[in-house]
Design a protein around this motif. Structure first.
Motif, short mmCIF file in Angstrom:
data_model
loop_
_atom_site.label_atom_id
_atom_site.label_comp_id
_atom_site.label_asym_id
_atom_site.label_seq_id
_atom_site.Cartn_x
_atom_site.Cartn_y
_atom_site.Cartn_z
N SER A 1 0.85 -1.19 0.00
CA SER A 1 0.00 0.00 0.00
C SER A 1 0.89 1.24 0.00
O SER A 1 2.10 1.17 0.20
CB SER A 1 -0.92 0.00 1.23
N GLU A 2 0.28 2.38 -0.21
CA GLU A 2 1.05 3.61 -0.29
C GLU A 2 1.20 4.30 1.06
O GLU A 2 1.58 5.46 1.12
CB GLU A 2 0.41 4.56 -1.31
N LEU A 3 0.92 3.58 2.12
CA LEU A 3 1.09 4.15 3.46
C LEU A 3 2.58 4.23 3.78
O LEU A 3 3.36 3.37 3.36
CB LEU A 3 0.38 3.29 4.51
N PRO A 4 2.98 5.23 4.53
CA PRO A 4 4.40 5.33 4.90
C PRO A 4 4.80 4.19 5.84
O PRO A 4 4.00 3.75 6.66
CB PRO A 4 4.50 6.68 5.60
N MET A 5 6.02 3.69 5.68
CA MET A 5 6.50 2.62 6.54
C MET A 5 6.89 3.20 7.90
O MET A 5 7.88 3.89 8.03
CB MET A 5 7.70 1.92 5.92
N SER A 6 6.06 2.93 8.87
CA SER A 6 6.34 3.36 10.23
C SER A 6 6.46 2.11 11.09
O SER A 6 6.17 0.99 10.65
CB SER A 6 5.21 4.27 10.74
N VAL A 7 6.85 2.29 12.32
CA VAL A 7 6.98 1.15 13.24
C VAL A 7 5.62 0.48 13.43
O VAL A 7 5.52 -0.75 13.43
CB VAL A 7 7.57 1.62 14.59
#
Length: 74
Positions: A41-47
């Motif tokens: 998905s285009e969500l930012p990679m966060s913890v």
């Protein structure tokens, strides 16, 4: 009715074990598909997102293992 439900989980028949195994494999597939979808998905990679992906992957593997055990047969 409660007694019948309790008995279905305590002493399932072979057909019930097979059905539980198929259901478990379905949940495993859904979890792995969810993890892959989330990964691309285009969500930012966060913890938090990495933890979600790891959780879906681990639960998919666990459900797959349970399904394999239940589908083993007797």
């Amino acid at each position: 009715m409660i007694t019948a439900l309790r008995e279905a989980f305590r002493e399932p028949t072979i057909r019930q074990k097979e059905a539980y195994g198929r259901f478990s494999h379905t949940l495993a597939a859904a979890a792995v598909i969810g993890a892959v979808t989330f990964l691309f998905s285009e969500l930012p990679m966060s913890v938090a997102n990495i933890v979600r992906i790891a959780g879906l992957t681990v639960s998919g593997l666990v459900f797959f293992a349970f399904g394999a055990i239940l589908r083993k047969g007797e």
